[in-house]
Design an enzyme around this catalytic site. Structure first.
Site, PDB file in Angstrom:
ATOM      1  N   ASP A 114      28.857  27.001 113.152  1.00 43.27           N
ATOM      2  CA  ASP A 114      27.550  26.066 112.578  1.00 43.27           C
ATOM      3  C   ASP A 114      27.913  24.880 112.324  1.00 43.27           C
ATOM      4  O   ASP A 114      29.186  24.614 111.974  1.00 43.27           O
ATOM      5  CB  ASP A 114      26.736  26.627 111.610  1.00 43.27           C
TER       6      ASP A 114
ATOM      7  N   ASN B   2      22.005  36.043 100.547  1.00 48.41           N
ATOM      8  CA  ASN B   2      20.650  36.607 101.176  1.00 48.41           C
ATOM      9  C   ASN B   2      20.959  37.437 102.349  1.00 48.41           C
ATOM     10  O   ASN B   2      19.985  37.746 103.118  1.00 48.41           O
ATOM     11  CB  ASN B   2      19.839  35.338 101.195  1.00 48.41           C
TER      12      ASN B   2
ATOM     13  N   GLU C 156      19.066  32.870 108.561  1.00 50.69           N
ATOM     14  CA  GLU C 156      18.444  33.283 107.459  1.00 50.69           C
ATOM     15  C   GLU C 156      17.462  34.520 107.611  1.00 50.69           C
ATOM     16  O   GLU C 156      17.147  34.735 108.519  1.00 50.69           O
ATOM     17  CB  GLU C 156      17.382  32.177 106.862  1.00 50.69           C
TER      18      GLU C 156
ATOM     19  N   HIS D 101      22.816  36.376 105.058  1.00 49.78           N
ATOM     20  CA  HIS D 101      22.718  35.394 106.149  1.00 49.78           C
ATOM     21  C   HIS D 101      24.063  35.565 106.740  1.00 49.78           C
ATOM     22  O   HIS D 101      24.985  35.859 106.252  1.00 49.78           O
ATOM     23  CB  HIS D 101      22.187  34.077 106.083  1.00 49.78           C
TER      24      HIS D 101
HETATM   25  C1  F6R Z   1      29.677  29.020 107.238  1.00 50.67           C
HETATM   26  C2  F6R Z   1      28.772  30.084 107.280  1.00 50.67           C
HETATM   27  C3  F6R Z   1      28.157  30.851 106.066  1.00 50.67           C
HETATM   28  C4  F6R Z   1      29.108  31.424 105.327  1.00 50.67           C
HETATM   29  C5  F6R Z   1      28.482  31.978 104.156  1.00 50.67           C
HETATM   30  C6  F6R Z   1      29.469  32.676 102.888  1.00 50.67           C
HETATM   31  O1  F6R Z   1      30.184  28.606 108.539  1.00 50.67           O
HETATM   32  O2  F6R Z   1      28.258  30.257 108.252  1.00 50.67           O
HETATM   33  O3  F6R Z   1      27.314  31.854 106.567  1.00 50.67           O
HETATM   34  O4  F6R Z   1      30.074  32.193 105.950  1.00 50.67           O
HETATM   35  O5  F6R Z   1      27.504  31.281 103.486  1.00 50.67           O
HETATM   36  O6  F6R Z   1      29.903  31.546 102.553  1.00 50.67           O
HETATM   37  P1  F6R Z   1      31.183  31.699 101.322  1.00 50.67           P
HETATM   38  O7  F6R Z   1      32.000  32.104 102.076  1.00 50.67           O
HETATM   39  O8  F6R Z   1      31.116  30.283 100.932  1.00 50.67           O
HETATM   40  O9  F6R Z   1      30.389  32.457 100.358  1.00 50.67           O
END
Ligand code: F6R
Length: 244
Positions: free
Chosen positions: A67, A135, A142, A137
């Protein structure tokens, strides 16, 4: 789904790097899907160290970002392409033209998202690295996202913007939108590796692994894929009831 319980967050990062390394050895020209965020830091560090000590090479590897934020300057340190270059791609022997990401400065972002979707699907990634949001995701899909969603422009939820504010000067600097691979796109990878560390991930991990498959928990879609590895530290695994 294979669940690996590691003794610590550091051990989880090492185990995840082992799984990436194993996946790369199955293909002479491997492709990896790369996530960003705190979970990835130790994994990239371990992969970089393996490359520096000569035990692993990325010279024939191609990488695809999961992303990218919309609205950041090309040089912004938190643009995901820059994060990945700084923490991984520039530190290993990856070819300079072997890193692909959505171009969030393209004039038509919807068209760019469709282009990137086709690119990633055609690549049939050998392994896709994923973290999980508080959450539930995955990428920026989301809660409420259809489980077959394609790569597209999305609005970031308040919860995700709050979670990611730690990377920016203040809450209002967190972008409002991103281009994200869709859940359907992610599920095209041959192997998916989900990693989670810390007590704040215990609920989404329990819901994703042991709850029903539901759009309310995007990571629960991984139950639909036949080749998923999950690596957890003790805190992230603390609410699981099955014996793994
Ligand atoms: C990042 C992404 C997000 C993260 C997720 C966990 O490219 O797509 O889905 O993998 O928010 O983030 P951290 O590892 O910072 O807890």
């Amino acid at each position: 789904m294979r669940v690996h319980l590691a003794a610590s967050a550091a051990a989880a990062a090492e185990r995840a790097a082992d799984i990436v390394e194993e996946a790369l050895r199955t293909n002479p020209f491997p492709s990896i899907g790369l996530a960003t965020g705190s979970t990835m830091v130790g994994i990239y560090r371990s992969l970089v160290n393996r490359c520096l000590n000569g035990s692993l090479s990325f010279s024939k590897t191609t990488v695809y970002l999961l992303d990218e934020y919309i609205g950041l300057d090309a040089e912004h340190p938190q643009a995901y392409r820059n994060v990945v270059m700084r923490s991984f791609a520039d530190l290993v022997d990856l070819r300079s033209e072997a890193t692909f990401a959505p171009d969030c400065r393209a004039p038509d972002l919807n068209k760019e998202a469709r282009r990137y979707d086709s690119l990633v699907r055609a690549a049939r990634l050998d392994i896709q690295l994923l973290g999980i949001g508080g959450n539930g995701h995955i990428a920026f899909n989301e809660p409420g996202t259809p489980l077959d969603a394609e790569t597209r422009v999305v609005e970031l939820s308040q919860a995700t913007r709050r979670d990611n504010a730690r990377f920016f000067d203040s809450d209002e600097h967190v972008p409002l939108q991103a281009i994200t691979q869709g859940i359907g796109t992610i599920l095209q990878a041959k192997h998916i590796l989900l990693v989670a560390q810390g007590a704040h991930k215990s609920r989404p991990i329990r819901d994703a692994l042991e709850g029903p498959v539901t759009t309310e928990v995007p990571a629960s879609a991984l139950q639909l894929h036949g080749e998923v590895s999950v690596v957890l530290d003790p805190e992230a695994a603390s609410l699981l009831s099955a014996d793994y």
